[in-house]
Structures are given as structure tokens and as C-alpha cells.
Motif scaffolding. Structure first.
Motif, PDB file in Angstrom:
ATOM      1  N   ASP A   1      -5.264   4.387   3.093  1.00 46.25           N
ATOM      2  CA  ASP A   1      -6.324   4.947   3.938  1.00 46.25           C
ATOM      3  C   ASP A   1      -6.729   3.953   5.021  1.00 46.25           C
ATOM      4  O   ASP A   1      -6.875   4.321   6.187  1.00 46.25           O
ATOM      5  CB  ASP A   1      -7.544   5.318   3.081  1.00 46.25           C
ATOM      6  N   ALA A   2      -6.887   2.682   4.602  1.00 46.10           N
ATOM      7  CA  ALA A   2      -7.315   1.657   5.556  1.00 46.10           C
ATOM      8  C   ALA A   2      -6.129   1.091   6.341  1.00 46.10           C
ATOM      9  O   ALA A   2      -6.308   0.251   7.216  1.00 46.10           O
ATOM     10  CB  ALA A   2      -8.019   0.527   4.805  1.00 46.10           C
ATOM     11  N   HIS A   3      -4.902   1.550   5.966  1.00 45.69           N
ATOM     12  CA  HIS A   3      -3.694   1.053   6.611  1.00 45.69           C
ATOM     13  C   HIS A   3      -3.663  -0.472   6.575  1.00 45.69           C
ATOM     14  O   HIS A   3      -3.456  -1.155   7.586  1.00 45.69           O
ATOM     15  CB  HIS A   3      -3.625   1.548   8.068  1.00 45.69           C
ATOM     16  N   ARG A   4      -3.912  -1.013   5.349  1.00 36.68           N
ATOM     17  CA  ARG A   4      -3.994  -2.463   5.243  1.00 36.68           C
ATOM     18  C   ARG A   4      -3.171  -2.958   4.055  1.00 36.68           C
ATOM     19  O   ARG A   4      -3.131  -2.306   2.999  1.00 36.68           O
ATOM     20  CB  ARG A   4      -5.457  -2.878   5.045  1.00 36.68           C
ATOM     21  N   VAL A   5      -2.511  -4.098   4.224  1.00 39.64           N
ATOM     22  CA  VAL A   5      -1.737  -4.700   3.144  1.00 39.64           C
ATOM     23  C   VAL A   5      -2.170  -6.154   3.010  1.00 39.64           C
ATOM     24  O   VAL A   5      -2.248  -6.884   4.007  1.00 39.64           O
ATOM     25  CB  VAL A   5      -0.218  -4.642   3.449  1.00 39.64           C
ATOM     26  N   GLU A   6      -2.455  -6.556   1.781  1.00 41.33           N
ATOM     27  CA  GLU A   6      -2.892  -7.939   1.551  1.00 41.33           C
ATOM     28  C   GLU A   6      -2.100  -8.545   0.414  1.00 41.33           C
ATOM     29  O   GLU A   6      -1.826  -7.875  -0.586  1.00 41.33           O
ATOM     30  CB  GLU A   6      -4.371  -7.961   1.132  1.00 41.33           C
ATOM     31  N   ARG A   7      -1.741  -9.802   0.587  1.00 46.15           N
ATOM     32  CA  ARG A   7      -1.148 -10.530  -0.541  1.00 46.15           C
ATOM     33  C   ARG A   7      -1.979 -11.785  -0.761  1.00 46.15           C
ATOM     34  O   ARG A   7      -2.179 -12.565   0.166  1.00 46.15           O
ATOM     35  CB  ARG A   7       0.299 -10.900  -0.221  1.00 46.15           C
ATOM     36  N   ASN A   8      -2.444 -11.959  -1.982  1.00 50.69           N
ATOM     37  CA  ASN A   8      -3.318 -13.086  -2.320  1.00 50.69           C
ATOM     38  C   ASN A   8      -4.427 -13.246  -1.266  1.00 50.69           C
ATOM     39  O   ASN A   8      -4.627 -14.327  -0.714  1.00 50.69           O
ATOM     40  CB  ASN A   8      -2.507 -14.379  -2.457  1.00 50.69           C
ATOM     41  N   ASP A   9      -5.102 -12.120  -0.977  1.00 52.65           N
ATOM     42  CA  ASP A   9      -6.242 -12.079  -0.052  1.00 52.65           C
ATOM     43  C   ASP A   9      -5.876 -12.401   1.398  1.00 52.65           C
ATOM     44  O   ASP A   9      -6.737 -12.694   2.214  1.00 52.65           O
ATOM     45  CB  ASP A   9      -7.361 -13.036  -0.519  1.00 52.65           C
TER      46      ASP A   9
END
Lengths: 228, 500
Positions: free
Chosen positions: A141-149
Motif C-alpha cells: 500500500d505504501a509502496h515501500r521496502v525496508e531491510r533492517n530499517d
């Protein structure tokens, strides 16, 4: 309410073991030895999930999967021997939720059942749009990808590929399904697209790309996202 | 009557007439020149010389004609009373008789000589043909070849139409392109195992010889020859000699094929029995452990501590998964050997295949010993993911089983090949053992007692490498242990023009 599992399996020993193991996990267990018996039970009893063996005496499991899919989103988990790979993929493409290769441990079966049951009645539930596991967050939904913040940038194709796996929510997605969804039906045989883009995705999302913890390969079948 | 003569006979008559006239005229001319210089007897000698020459050159009729002509001319031109055919002296009658006798004798002798020369020449030609045929047949690689060479030899020897067929069990084989009546004749000849046709006493009304290939009881075919030359008994014997050579060549080829077949059957039988022995060993060992552990749990549970029960249960799971691996290897090997299993060739990522195999092996107690290093950006390879995964799994399983230390898997590119090597620090592969470890059912010398089940695993690895056009090699590492290296060909990479 106790959930009810229908085990379609023609071998009595395997049927008995599965009945005992699933009952021990608190499921109501129904069993059928043939497709016709399974069809009759599906018509007259309440079933929340089907474990379907391939190579039944009276016919093709695919027929049963198609029949079920015409009227419901009832989860179906396929149990097959290795040499039935092609048939297995056909069933997954026909709408089966997941598969197990024989011989399998009961733990694996229970894990597959748990994943599949999450989708019970998906038709009315909101689709899964977020993956959050082991430091990796993919939020559609937010079109966001995070790895370890740390925020990561994915190309549009990489993102579409990741999104397909997130929506499957831990179930296997076949090569055909991924290729059709991400690149279009005309690229259904271009498996090399997947190989290349999965390698790119793993390089971005995994700590050790050669030993992925999130983007798992189902050899010869497709990919899935690991679930806790 | 002249109309009844053949062109050859007419030519012969013409030659006789011309020969006689020339000989007699020449002798008369020479005698006329010598008239008065030499005696009548010497003149007679000139005529005798002409008769001898003519008798040698012409046939018997010509010889007699030349003798009569010479005596008549001598009598007419030189014997008194000259220019009459009367004979004054008894001497001249004797001269005439002597000349006739000499003419007949010389003609008979020269005819015999000519016959013998011709026969010797023909015999020489025939033996040369047989020698050449024998040499050509030695180089023949199949029955079709033999029949072709035999047909050529017969056609060359008899200048007529020739048909050769092979036969098995007394039945003529492929006879396409041969007229029905000829094919029937050939079949009949094979059945009777005897020469048929003119001069043989069997079916003399036929217009061709039918010659069996090989003696009675071992007829491997038949030949049909319509001789345009040498259509006599000697010619027929020559045809039989050619047929005998062809028959020998076919019999030799059949024997060689039968030998090869027998050896292959023996090898298959040997392979099958070793295979069964190995599989039953590989299956029975884990089964024994499972049955022992399960029955112990069933019957002695109350006397077993919780830890012992846990150990037995773990053994059952471990042995069962080993059994599953052995079964999978066996099935794949049989499928690959049978060639019936269609491979699913797709573009594969070696990193991905290794990744999913290692993830599975990590779940084992000894799985932590595996270390993986994969060069970045490796090209894709064409292959069957399941088979390649099984290959990698077998190599890692093997290394874990035969060593206690770390096991390293390295994948990299070397020129036009993609290399995957698995290294361990175990007892290693002995000198001379390197090639044998890939034979089905081979167990390394150092590995017999405590270890098991590797027999089929490496054979399958090799078979999988082979069907992918790659290779699998084993070598010893300098400081102990072994290194198995899989080399896969790198093909032109697929076009990857994609939307980012």
C-alpha cells in the motif's frame, strides 16, 4: 469452531497417519479414498481445507480442483511424488493453494495447512498487502521496502515481482503465474526473466543472496515468501 | 544356307576364304619367282610353309581348304604336265597327302593351343575377380554393403542382370525392386539350397542361374545371374565361387553381430544383478535400522528412558529420509539410463539451485558444516532444475558423510564453462580410484565398513552431468580430502531486454 480437513488419499496407512496427526492438532478429519468419494463429501459435509493426493484410482485431481474453484475459495494442498511434478504445477495453476512432495514430514504438512487456512474465504477478506519478517518489510500500500530499517529502492519490475509473492502470503506461486502477472501472458515461457530478476531481488533483499531466508525457491515449480 | 549363318560365323567364313586365297597366292608368287632357281621339292616346301601358316591362323575348315588349295595350285602351276590338274608322278600324290596331313595336324594343334590359352586367360581373370572380391568383402561393414559388392562382382563377371538377396531362417529378406518371378526363384533356390537353371539339371528351363549363398543348412541368401558371357559349366562354377565368398562375408558379419549381442546381454545381466544387489543393500540397511528402532519403541517403551526414546525416534526420521534419498537416486538413475525421462530443459540459475539444496541440508545436524561461495553474476545454464539439484545434493551429502570437517561448495565461471566444486577434508579418493567412483555400485576401499549408500549417488551425478553436456571429475586435494568438480557448458545467454 473446529476446522474440518478432508484428506483424499488412497493408501490406507498414509490416510491413518494423517488422520491421527491432524486430529492431534485439533482438526476434524474426513477421509476419502477416491475422487468420487471426495466429491460426495464436499457436497454434503462442511470442509475447510482439502489435502489432495495425486494418482487416485478414479481419475484426475485437476478435475476436482477446477470443480472446487468454480464455486469456492476452499484451500487445497496437493501431496504428490516427485515424478508427478508436471501434474502438480498444472494443479497449482488451476488454483490449488500449495503442494508437498512425498515423502513429507507431518511438520511440513501442518505448516502448509496453516498458510493455506489463512486464505480461507479470501474472496471476502481484504487481500494481503504487507510482508514483515526477519527485518524485511514489504508494504504494497505504501509502496515501500525496508531491510533492517533501511529503505530500499526496487525497480518497477522488481516491485511487481515482490508484490506477487507478498499477495500469495507464503503460498507457492508458479513460474507461469509470476510470468503472466509481471510480464504478461505472452512471456509465459520466459523462465530466464524470473531467474535474472529473482537474483536481482535477492541481491537487494537478502543478507546472503546465495542462501535466501525470504525469497525461497521451489525447485522446478516456482517461488514463495518464507513465513514465520 | 548363308542366311542361316550368324554374323560371327559369316565373319569366320570370310576370314577363311581371304586367308586361304592370300596364302595360296603368296606361295604361288614366291614359287614362280624361284622357278628354275630351286627344285620342285623346294617349291613344294614354300607351299607347305603357306599351309602351316594358314593352318595356324585359321580354323580347321580354313586349314583343310588351304591344304587343298595349295596342293591344287602347286599341281596346276608347277607339277608337269603344267597348267593341268593331272599328276604324273606318284611322288606328287604323296606330297599332296603329306600337305593335307600337315595342315590338319597343325590346325588341330593350334586350335588346342588357342583353346588352352583362352581357358588359361579366363581362369586367370576369374581368380583375379575372386581375389578382388574377397578383398572388397573384407572391408564391407554391413550386409547391404556385402550384397552391393557381390552384385557388382557378378555383373562384372557375367555382363548380365544380377539380383542378390539375403535370407534368414530360409526366408528371403528385403527384395524390393526385384520382379516377382525372380523373387520366387530366389526363394526357391534358398529353400532347395542348390543351384537352379540351365545346365544344372534342376529347372533347366529357367533363363538364369539361381545360386544359393552358402552350403545347405546355412544358406544366407541367393543370387540370380543371367549370363551374357561365360554361360557354360565353368562360368557357373565361377558364379558359385563368387556366391561362396559373399556367403562367407555375410556369415562373418552375422557371427560378429551375434557375438556383440551376446556380450551386451551378459553385460546387461551383470549390471542388473549388481544393480539389484546394490539397491537391495542400500534399501535394506536403513530399513533394518527403522524396523529395529520402531519395534524397540513399540515393545520396550516402558523400559526406555525419555532420552533413549528421543534418540530412537530421531534415528527413524534420519534413516527414513536417507531411504527416501536412496529411492529418489535409484529412480532417477533408472529413468536416465532408460532414456525415457524427458528432461525439462529451462534456463537455470546455479545460485538458486544451490541455495535451495543448501537450505534443505542445513536442517540436518551436520548441515552447519557446509560453506558456500558463489561468484556474483554467474550466467544462466540450460538444464533440469530437479536433476541438477539432486546432483548438488548428492555431492554435498557425500562430502558430509565421508568427512568430519568443513565442506565447501564453490561456483564460478571458467571460460565457456560454469564450475561447481565440492571440497571436503575426508579420507579422499585413492590413486586409481578416481574414475571408478562414478561406476554404479562402486564403493571406495576406505569407505566400505562404516559408510553406505554412496554407490548409486555418484553414478547418478555423473549421468546427470552427462545429459547436460557437462562433466564430473574427482581429484585429491593437496592436503587431504577430495574435490568433486561439475563443469556445465555455458551457452549463449537468452536475450533479457526487459522493462526495468
Amino acid at each position: 469452531m473446529t476446522l474440518s480437513v478432508l484428506v483424499v488419499e488412497d493408501d490406507r496407512d498414509i490416510r491413518d497417519v494423517l488422520r491421527a496427526s491432524l486430529a492431534a492438532e485439533g482438526f476434524d478429519v474426513l477421509t476419502a479414498v477416491s475422487l468420487s468419494e471426495a466429491t460426495a463429501l464436499l457436497d454434503h459435509a462442511r470442509v475447510d481445507l482439502v489435502v489432495l493426493d495425486l494418482g487416485l484410482p478414479d481419475g484426475d485431481g485437476a478435475e476436482l480442483v477446477r470443480r472446487i474453484r468454480r464455486s469456492s475459495a476452499l484451500p487445497v494442498v496437493i501431496a504428490s511424488a516427485r515424478h508427478q511434478d508436471v501434474e502438480k504445477i498444472e494443479l497449482l495453476d488451476a488454483g490449488a493453494d500449495d503442494f508437498l512432495t512425498k515423502p513429507f514430514a507431518v511438520g511440513e504438512l501442518l505448516a502448509r495447512i496453516r498458510v493455506a487456512l489463512r486464505h480461507r474465504g479470501t474472496a471476502v477478506q481484504p487481500a494481503v498487502t504487507r510482508y514483515d519478517s526477519g527485518g524485511l518489510v514489504i508494504d504494497l500500500d505504501a509502496h515501500r521496502v525496508e531491510r533492517n530499517d533501511e529503505a530500499l529502492h526496487l525497480t518497477p519490475t522488481e516491485f511487481r515481482l515482490a508484490a506477487c509473492l507478498v499477495r500469495a502470503d507464503g503460498r507457492v506461486v508458479t513460474h507461469r503465474q509470476l510470468l503472466t502477472d509481471v510480464w504478461g501472458a505472452e512471456h509465459v515461457d520466459d523462465v530466464h526473466y524470473l531467474r535474472l530478476y529473482m537474483a536481482q531481488l535477492r541481491a537487494k533483499l537478502e543478507d546472503v543472496p546465495s542462501e535466501p531466508r525470504h525469497l525461497l525457491t521451489e525447485t522446478g515449480v516456482g517461488y514463495r515468501l518464507a513465513t514465520d | 544356307m548363308a542366311n542361316a549363318l550368324t554374323p560371327a560365323e559369316r565373319a569366320s567364313v570370310r576370314r577363311d576364304v581371304v586367308g586361304v586365297v592370300v596364302a595360296v597366292a603368296a606361295a604361288t608368287a614366291v614359287s614362280a619367282v624361284l622357278e628354275g632357281v630351286v627344285s620342285l621339292t623346294s617349291q613344294a616346301m614354300v607351299y607347305l610353309f603357306a599351309v602351316v601358316a594358314a593352318s595356324y591362323a585359321l580354323d580347321r575348315v580354313g586349314a583343310i581348304a588351304s591344304a587343298v588349295g595349295a596342293v591344287t595350285a602347286f599341281n596346276f602351276f608347277f607339277v608337269p604336265p603344267r597348267f593341268t590338274l593331272e599328276v604324273e608322278h606318284r611322288d606328287n600324290l604323296i606330297a599332296l597327302a603329306a600337305m593335307l596331313a600337315v595342315a590338319l595336324l597343325v590346325s588341330t594343334l593350334s586350335a588346342a593351343l588357342k583353346r588352352e590359352t583362352a581357358a588359361a586367360r579366363a581362369s586367370d581373370t576369374r581368380s583375379r575377380q575372386l581375389r578382388e572380391l574377397a578383398a572388397a568383402l573384407l572391408a564391407a561393414e554391413g550386409e547391404h554393403d556385402v550384397l552391393r559388392i557381390g552384385s557388382g562382382a557378378l555383373a562384372h563377371a557375367f555382363a548380365g542382370p544380377v539380383h542378390l538377396v539375403a535370407a534368414r531362417e530360409g526366408v528371403v529378406g528385403d527384395h524390393t525392386g526385384i520382379a516377382d518371378d525372380v523373387a520366387r526363384g530366389l526363394q526357391c533356390c534358398v529353400g532347395e539350397a542348390a543351384v537352379l537353371g540351365p545346365g544344372t539339371g534342376r529347372w533347366p528351363g529357367l533363363d538364369a542361374w539361381y545360386v544359393p549363398l552358402g552350403p545347405r543348412g546355412n544358406v544366407v541368401g541367393a543370387a540370380c545371374v543371367k549370363p551374357a558371357v561365360a554361360a557354360d559349366a565353368v562360368g557357373r562354377e565361377h558364379a558359385e565361387a563368387i556366391a561362396a565368398l559373399v556367403a562367407q562375408a555375410i556369415a562373418r558379419l552375422r557371427l560378429a553381430a551375434a557375438n556383440l549381442e551376446t556380450r551386451a546381454a551378459l553385460q546387461r545381466q551383470h549390471l542388473q544383478s549388481t544393480f539389484l544387489a546394490s539397491v537391495s543393500h542400500d534399501l535394506r540397511t536403513p530399513l533394518t535400522a527403522i524396523v529395529a528402532a520402531a519395534s524397540s519403541l513399540q515393545q520396550q517403551r516402558s523400559r526406555l528412558s525419555a532420552a533413549e526414546q528421543e534418540r530412537l525416534l530421531a534415528a527413524i526420521v534420519a534413516e527414513a529420509s536417507h531411504l527416501s534419498a536412496v529411492t529418489e537416486n535409484t529412480l532417477q538413475l533408472v529413468r536416465l539410463a532408460a532414456g525415457g525421462e524427458a528432461m525439462r530443459l529451462e534456463w537455470q540459475s546455479v545460485e538458486e539451485i544451490v541455495g535451495s539444496v543448501v537450505a534443505r541440508l542445513r536442517a540436518r545436524p551436520d548441515g552447519e558444516r557446509i560453506g558456500v561461495r558463489i561468484a556474483p553474476g554467474l550466467p544462466l545454464v540450460r538444464g533440469d532444475a530437479t536433476l541438477l539439484g539432486q546432483l548438488v545434493a548428492n555431492l554435498l551429502d557425500n562430502a558430509l558423510k565421508y568427512s568430519d570437517g568443513p565442506v565447501r561448495l564453490v561456483a564460478c565461471r571458467l571460460g565457456k564453462r560454469l564450475l561447481v566444486s565440492v571440497k571436503d577434508g575426508g579420507s579422499g579418493v585413492r590413486e586409481g580410484e578416481a574414475e571408478r567412483v562414478f561406476e554404479p555400485f562402486y564403493r571406495g576401499g576406505g569407505r566400505t565398513a562404516a559408510t553406505r549408500g554412496a554407490g548409486l549417488g555418484l553414478a547418478l551425478c555423473k549421468a546427470i552431468a552427462d545429459v547436460h553436456g557437462g562433466s564430473l571429475a574427482v581429484g585429491a586435494r593437496p592436503r587431504g580430502g577430495s574435490r568433486f568438480t561439475l563443469a556445465l557448458p555455458i551457452e549463449a545467454q537468452p536475450e533479457a531486454a526487459l522493462v526495468a
